[in-house]
Design a protein around this motif. Structure first.
Motif, PDB file in Angstrom:
ATOM      1  N   THR A 261       0.811  -1.218   0.000  1.00  0.00           N
ATOM      2  CA  THR A 261       0.000   0.000   0.000  1.00  0.00           C
ATOM      3  C   THR A 261       0.845   1.269   0.000  1.00  0.00           C
ATOM      4  OG1 THR A 261      -0.165  -0.320   2.400  1.00  0.00           O
ATOM      5  CG2 THR A 261      -2.033  -1.030   1.071  1.00  0.00           C
ATOM      6  N   ALA A 262       2.179   1.123  -0.083  1.00  0.00           N
ATOM      7  CA  ALA A 262       3.051   2.305  -0.081  1.00  0.00           C
ATOM      8  C   ALA A 262       2.947   3.052  -1.410  1.00  0.00           C
ATOM      9  CB  ALA A 262       4.489   1.892   0.179  1.00  0.00           C
ATOM     10  N   GLN A 263       2.968   4.385  -1.342  1.00  0.00           N
ATOM     11  CA  GLN A 263       2.891   5.254  -2.515  1.00  0.00           C
ATOM     12  C   GLN A 263       3.940   6.349  -2.418  1.00  0.00           C
ATOM     13  OE1 GLN A 263      -0.935   7.031  -3.045  1.00  0.00           O
ATOM     14  NE2 GLN A 263      -1.508   5.674  -4.718  1.00  0.00           N
ATOM     15  N   SER A 264       4.387   6.797  -3.593  1.00  0.00           N
ATOM     16  CA  SER A 264       5.309   7.930  -3.643  1.00  0.00           C
ATOM     17  C   SER A 264       5.086   8.677  -4.949  1.00  0.00           C
ATOM     18  CB  SER A 264       6.759   7.447  -3.545  1.00  0.00           C
ATOM     19  OG  SER A 264       7.654   8.545  -3.426  1.00  0.00           O
ATOM     20  N   CYS A 265       5.674   9.857  -5.044  1.00  0.00           N
ATOM     21  CA  CYS A 265       5.562  10.664  -6.258  1.00  0.00           C
ATOM     22  C   CYS A 265       6.121   9.877  -7.445  1.00  0.00           C
ATOM     23  CB  CYS A 265       6.330  11.966  -6.086  1.00  0.00           C
ATOM     24  SG  CYS A 265       6.345  13.022  -7.553  1.00  0.00           S
ATOM     25  N   LYS A 266       5.386   9.866  -8.544  1.00  0.00           N
ATOM     26  CA  LYS A 266       5.814   9.089  -9.705  1.00  0.00           C
ATOM     27  C   LYS A 266       7.107   9.626 -10.294  1.00  0.00           C
ATOM     28  CE  LYS A 266       3.930   6.967 -13.864  1.00  0.00           C
ATOM     29  NZ  LYS A 266       2.712   6.804 -14.706  1.00  0.00           N
ATOM     30  N   ARG A 267       7.340  10.923 -10.171  1.00  0.00           N
ATOM     31  CA  ARG A 267       8.543  11.532 -10.763  1.00  0.00           C
ATOM     32  C   ARG A 267       9.703  11.609  -9.783  1.00  0.00           C
ATOM     33  NH1 ARG A 267       8.907  17.442 -13.844  1.00  0.00           N
ATOM     34  NH2 ARG A 267      11.083  17.243 -14.503  1.00  0.00           N
ATOM     35  N   PHE A 268       9.409  11.950  -8.528  1.00  0.00           N
ATOM     36  CA  PHE A 268      10.467  12.094  -7.523  1.00  0.00           C
ATOM     37  C   PHE A 268      10.158  11.159  -6.355  1.00  0.00           C
ATOM     38  CE2 PHE A 268      10.085  16.279  -9.600  1.00  0.00           C
ATOM     39  CZ  PHE A 268      11.335  16.345 -10.186  1.00  0.00           C
ATOM     40  N   SER A 269      10.369   9.872  -6.554  1.00  0.00           N
ATOM     41  CA  SER A 269       9.973   8.879  -5.560  1.00  0.00           C
ATOM     42  C   SER A 269      11.057   8.681  -4.506  1.00  0.00           C
ATOM     43  CB  SER A 269       9.674   7.542  -6.248  1.00  0.00           C
ATOM     44  OG  SER A 269      10.826   7.060  -6.901  1.00  0.00           O
TER      45      SER A 269
ATOM     46  N   PRO B 292       1.398  12.748 -10.451  1.00  0.00           N
ATOM     47  CA  PRO B 292       0.632  11.587  -9.972  1.00  0.00           C
ATOM     48  C   PRO B 292       1.421  10.773  -8.958  1.00  0.00           C
ATOM     49  CG  PRO B 292       0.587  11.725 -12.379  1.00  0.00           C
ATOM     50  CD  PRO B 292       1.619  12.706 -11.910  1.00  0.00           C
ATOM     51  N   MET B 293       0.691  10.165  -8.030  1.00  0.00           N
ATOM     52  CA  MET B 293       1.287   9.231  -7.079  1.00  0.00           C
ATOM     53  C   MET B 293       1.285   7.840  -7.704  1.00  0.00           C
ATOM     54  SD  MET B 293       2.092  10.913  -4.266  1.00  0.00           S
ATOM     55  CE  MET B 293       2.008   9.869  -2.808  1.00  0.00           C
TER      56      MET B 293
END
Length: 362
Positions: free
Chosen positions: A93-101, A165-166
């Protein structure tokens, strides 16, 4: 059972094959417990050829739980030195910024290398959504736009001025004593090799293959569980062979790959404090209810919240079967409390997947 930290460092490139297909070059992201146990068992037989009884106790009796070793190479020096701090796989369920992860940089990291906008866990968002969805099915008047608010809120990166986007974020992480988090930065490279003609001992024309390998000086961490009476012999054996240079793990060992150093340290007692465990459970329960009531206030909706909520996270693959011995892809309430009434635990949300694992046996 007692817990110990295993710290492994690669001295030569390390290859852990993802499968045995001849045309595939992929390597798994960690050292499996079966690979570790097999390597130690091989070396134990080399050192103590006549000690069959002790060998059976250490490797075949189930009294020693050999762990998966997860990558533990960090850009932060403080994180790297925290040899007893656990390394876990990030939850699905972890998420991060698609560009700056990635997690926010730590004070002692080289922040000039890349930009990272942090990581968040969407478990509470999904739990709030599922609780409201369940209430809607029971007759609560919740419109679709309100129902989807917990999920829509975090579609975009919250970092100031970003808004990208995340996306799903995978990897392995370690938590420092002050609560900061860092992702492992273990690196792989592609190694090219030529096939050898078995008759002539020279390079076979037309046979060229690649292997994905971990680089030298990559570190791994795992938590070993040992029965009390086996602690002295196992600890003495690991201390004897750990830095000898004879221990090799993975594939391609006859080609110079897989040479490692291994060390063992006792886990501090405070890491297994029951009071800390209780406090973590209470914190999760209270936080989930706060998030649910934030999106669906009690004055407007009745979510029929249960007395207590908790989360289960697998830190290694789990084999779960139903009463007919069929493999299950989800964690059922019956698995957690097999003898309790069926309505004792009500599953709210799951993020799970399956994969094939291979190993060795006696």
């Amino acid at each position: 059972m007692r817990d110990f930290s295993l710290n492994l460092e690669t001295i030569s490139p390390l290859a852990i094959r993802a499968d045995h297909a001849p045309t595939r070059a992929e390597s798994v992201d960690y050292i499996s417990g079966t690979a570790l146990a097999g390597s130690l068992a091989t070396l134990y037989r080399f050192y103590y050829q006549q000690d069959d009884a002790q060998f059976e106790q250490l490797f075949l009796s189930g009294q020693v739980h050999f762990p998966d070793l997860y990558p533990a190479t960090f850009g932060s020096e403080n994180m790297q030195k925290a040899l007893n701090a656990p390394v876990y796989a990030l939850p699905k369920t972890a998420q991060s910024c698609k560009r700056f992860s990635g997690f926010m940089p730590l004070p002692d990291e080289d922040v000039a290398r890349d930009e990272r906008h942090g990581v968040r866990d969407t478990l509470l968002d999904w739990a709030a959504f599922e609780l409201a969805n369940s209430a809607q099915r029971d007759g609560q008047p919740i419109d679709v736009n309100t129902l989807l608010k917990p999920l829509r809120e975090h579609k975009s990166c919250p970092y100031p001025g970003c808004g990208k986007p995340m996306d799903h974020f995978a990897g392995y992480y370690r938590r420092s004593e002050d609560g900061r988090l860092a992702t492992s930065e273990a690196e792989k490279r592609l190694q090219t090799r030529t096939g050898i003609n078995r008759d002539t001992g020279t390079v076979q024309e037309g046979i060229l293959y690649n292997r994905s390998v971990f680089q030298e000086h990559t570190r791994f961490w795992g938590q070993l569980k040992v029965s009390e009476d086996l602690i002295p012999p196992l600890k003495a054996f690991i201390e004897e062979v750990g830095l000898s240079g004879l221990l090799r793990v993975g594939t391609g060992r006859t080609r110079g790959l897989g040479k490692v150093h291994l060390s063992i340290e006792p886990v501090p007692a405070e890491q297994h404090n029951i009071e800390t465990f209780k406090q973590n459970l209470e914190t999760f329960n209270n936080t989930l209810k706060e998030v649910a009531l934030k999106w669906f206030p009690q004055s407007s909706y009745d979510l029929a919240l249960k007395p207590f909520y908790f989360a289960v996270t697998l830190h290694s693959p789990g084999i779960i079967r139903d009463p007919l011995l069929r493999y299950m892809g989800t964690l059922a309430a019956r698995t957690l409390l097999p003898d309790a009434p069926e309505d004792t635990i009500t599953p709210i949300y799951q993020a799970a997947s399956t994969k094939r694992v291979t190993g060795w046996n006696e």
